[in-house]
Motif scaffolding. Sequence first.
Motif, PDB file in Angstrom:
ATOM      1  N   ARG B  12       0.855  -1.186   0.000  1.00 38.55           N
ATOM      2  CA  ARG B  12       0.000   0.000   0.000  1.00 38.55           C
ATOM      3  C   ARG B  12       0.889   1.232   0.000  1.00 38.55           C
ATOM      4  N   LEU B  13       0.398   2.280  -0.664  1.00 40.87           N
ATOM      5  CA  LEU B  13       1.215   3.491  -0.799  1.00 40.87           C
ATOM      6  C   LEU B  13       1.631   4.039   0.572  1.00 40.87           C
ATOM      7  N   GLU B  14       0.705   4.012   1.532  1.00 46.70           N
ATOM      8  CA  GLU B  14       1.012   4.595   2.845  1.00 46.70           C
ATOM      9  C   GLU B  14       2.048   3.776   3.613  1.00 46.70           C
ATOM     10  N   ASN B  50       6.224   2.089  -7.580  1.00 45.34           N
ATOM     11  CA  ASN B  50       5.833   1.519  -8.877  1.00 45.34           C
ATOM     12  C   ASN B  50       5.093   0.189  -8.708  1.00 45.34           C
ATOM     13  N   ILE B  51       5.565  -0.642  -7.769  1.00 41.62           N
ATOM     14  CA  ILE B  51       4.901  -1.937  -7.543  1.00 41.62           C
ATOM     15  C   ILE B  51       3.451  -1.707  -7.094  1.00 41.62           C
ATOM     16  N   VAL B  52       3.267  -0.752  -6.167  1.00 46.44           N
ATOM     17  CA  VAL B  52       1.917  -0.477  -5.664  1.00 46.44           C
ATOM     18  C   VAL B  52       1.042   0.121  -6.768  1.00 46.44           C
ATOM     19  N   GLU B  53       1.577   1.124  -7.474  1.00 46.77           N
ATOM     20  CA  GLU B  53       0.749   1.869  -8.428  1.00 46.77           C
ATOM     21  C   GLU B  53       0.549   1.131  -9.748  1.00 46.77           C
ATOM     22  N   HIS B  54       1.587   0.420 -10.215  1.00 44.15           N
ATOM     23  CA  HIS B  54       1.476  -0.245 -11.523  1.00 44.15           C
ATOM     24  C   HIS B  54       1.329  -1.761 -11.386  1.00 44.15           C
ATOM     25  N   GLY B  55       2.108  -2.368 -10.485  1.00 48.26           N
ATOM     26  CA  GLY B  55       2.081  -3.827 -10.331  1.00 48.26           C
ATOM     27  C   GLY B  55       0.749  -4.293  -9.755  1.00 48.26           C
ATOM     28  N   TYR B  56       0.412  -3.784  -8.582  1.00 50.74           N
ATOM     29  CA  TYR B  56      -0.863  -4.161  -7.951  1.00 50.74           C
ATOM     30  C   TYR B  56      -2.003  -3.271  -8.446  1.00 50.74           C
ATOM     31  N   ALA B  57      -1.679  -2.089  -8.908  1.00 50.80           N
ATOM     32  CA  ALA B  57      -2.654  -1.171  -9.527  1.00 50.80           C
ATOM     33  C   ALA B  57      -3.986  -1.107  -8.786  1.00 50.80           C
ATOM     34  N   GLY B  58      -3.922  -0.835  -7.508  1.00 52.89           N
ATOM     35  CA  GLY B  58      -5.155  -0.657  -6.739  1.00 52.89           C
ATOM     36  C   GLY B  58      -5.713  -1.943  -6.158  1.00 52.89           C
ATOM     37  N   ARG B  59      -5.139  -3.097  -6.547  1.00 48.23           N
ATOM     38  CA  ARG B  59      -5.607  -4.382  -5.993  1.00 48.23           C
ATOM     39  C   ARG B  59      -5.207  -4.455  -4.527  1.00 48.23           C
ATOM     40  N   SER B  60      -6.121  -4.835  -3.660  1.00 47.49           N
ATOM     41  CA  SER B  60      -5.771  -4.859  -2.236  1.00 47.49           C
ATOM     42  C   SER B  60      -5.267  -6.252  -1.839  1.00 47.49           C
ATOM     43  N   ALA B  75      26.201  -4.081  -1.946  1.00 48.76           N
ATOM     44  CA  ALA B  75      24.951  -4.304  -1.227  1.00 48.76           C
ATOM     45  C   ALA B  75      23.875  -4.590  -2.258  1.00 48.76           C
ATOM     46  N   ARG B  76      22.889  -5.387  -1.833  1.00 53.20           N
ATOM     47  CA  ARG B  76      21.866  -5.814  -2.785  1.00 53.20           C
ATOM     48  C   ARG B  76      20.498  -5.725  -2.118  1.00 53.20           C
ATOM     49  N   LEU B  77      19.552  -5.132  -2.839  1.00 49.62           N
ATOM     50  CA  LEU B  77      18.177  -5.039  -2.355  1.00 49.62           C
ATOM     51  C   LEU B  77      17.298  -5.824  -3.319  1.00 49.62           C
ATOM     52  N   THR B  78      16.538  -6.779  -2.782  1.00 50.48           N
ATOM     53  CA  THR B  78      15.641  -7.568  -3.623  1.00 50.48           C
ATOM     54  C   THR B  78      14.201  -7.305  -3.199  1.00 50.48           C
ATOM     55  N   LEU B  79      13.360  -6.976  -4.163  1.00 48.47           N
ATOM     56  CA  LEU B  79      11.936  -6.752  -3.894  1.00 48.47           C
ATOM     57  C   LEU B  79      11.138  -7.802  -4.652  1.00 48.47           C
ATOM     58  N   ILE B  80      10.262  -8.506  -3.935  1.00 48.97           N
ATOM     59  CA  ILE B  80       9.475  -9.568  -4.567  1.00 48.97           C
ATOM     60  C   ILE B  80       7.992  -9.248  -4.381  1.00 48.97           C
ATOM     61  N   ASP B  81       7.267  -9.271  -5.487  1.00 46.63           N
ATOM     62  CA  ASP B  81       5.834  -8.993  -5.387  1.00 46.63           C
ATOM     63  C   ASP B  81       5.081  -9.941  -6.307  1.00 46.63           C
ATOM     64  N   ALA B  82       3.766  -9.988  -6.122  1.00 47.62           N
ATOM     65  CA  ALA B  82       2.942 -10.892  -6.925  1.00 47.62           C
ATOM     66  C   ALA B  82       1.951 -10.119  -7.782  1.00 47.62           C
ATOM     67  N   GLY B  83       2.281  -8.883  -8.072  1.00 49.78           N
ATOM     68  CA  GLY B  83       1.399  -8.066  -8.911  1.00 49.78           C
ATOM     69  C   GLY B  83       1.664  -8.309 -10.382  1.00 49.78           C
ATOM     70  N   ARG B  84       1.085  -7.445 -11.200  1.00 47.46           N
ATOM     71  CA  ARG B  84       1.319  -7.513 -12.643  1.00 47.46           C
ATOM     72  C   ARG B  84       2.791  -7.198 -12.891  1.00 47.46           C
TER      73      ARG B  84
END
Lengths: 112, 148
Positions: B12-14, B50-60, B75-84
């Motif tokens: 979520r954006l917040e 970007n993940i919140v706004e485009h990947g999940y695009a409002g999906r809760s 150093a390495r940062l990995t972000l994993i999501d299940a959105g588009r």
Amino acid sequence: MEINIAHRGDVAVVAVVGSIDATSAPELSTALSGQIAAGRVKLVGDLSGCDYTSSAGLRALLASVKDSRSSGGDLRLAAVQKNVLKVLEMSGFTSILKSFPDVDQAVASFGG
Amino acid sequence: MKVRQHAVFAARLEVTPAIREFVGRACADAGLGDDDRFAFELAADEACTNIVEHGYAGRSGGEIAVEFDADDRVARLTLIDAGRPFDPDEVPRPELGPALLDRPVGGLGVHFIRTTMDEVLYRTDPNGNHLVLTRKLQRRPPARPEKE
């Protein structure tokens, strides 16, 4: 993020305290566009208390630069801090926005 | 010494300020300098937005898993999501400078990620979308005291 607005002659000084990101940028946009809508188109963004901005903050600043200039004014920045300056430089905003070491100089740049 | 930290956040954006704070703290724990820490905070913020706004695009109900690891050099940062899937490589490079005044602004966030990171890798597999951001460290963490 906190926004404080002060009026110095016909210049509105919009001071941002805290971080500007996608959650807080709309608040900044509202504050700046509110001034422009009220006819106060000479704007100074006092960033002395702003330690961070993301691209969302830049988009808010850019929209206000365009709107104020199209109404004969401008948005100028004062006291930009290190990490905010990096973001301005990475985006080329330093060639668009006039920036001053402090609020007094930014206000004076409008020529009283 | 290798330092690794992991956390899962609601997409979520917040929540993005909390993700930025987590990444900043992980960087500090790993002994990164201010410039490196800022680079990861900014990249994490832009990527998660970007993940919140485009990947999940409002999906809760979506989540973002955040993994950070560092050794003395990188150093390495990995972000994993299940959105588009949202591949940063498909985002056109923005025109910068005065051109920004003449046309709509897009792609600035991805531009910041590319600028602050040395390597940006993106892949999608059945476990989700993986964005792996790597940066060569400017300042080595303080050396651990040598054992006699």
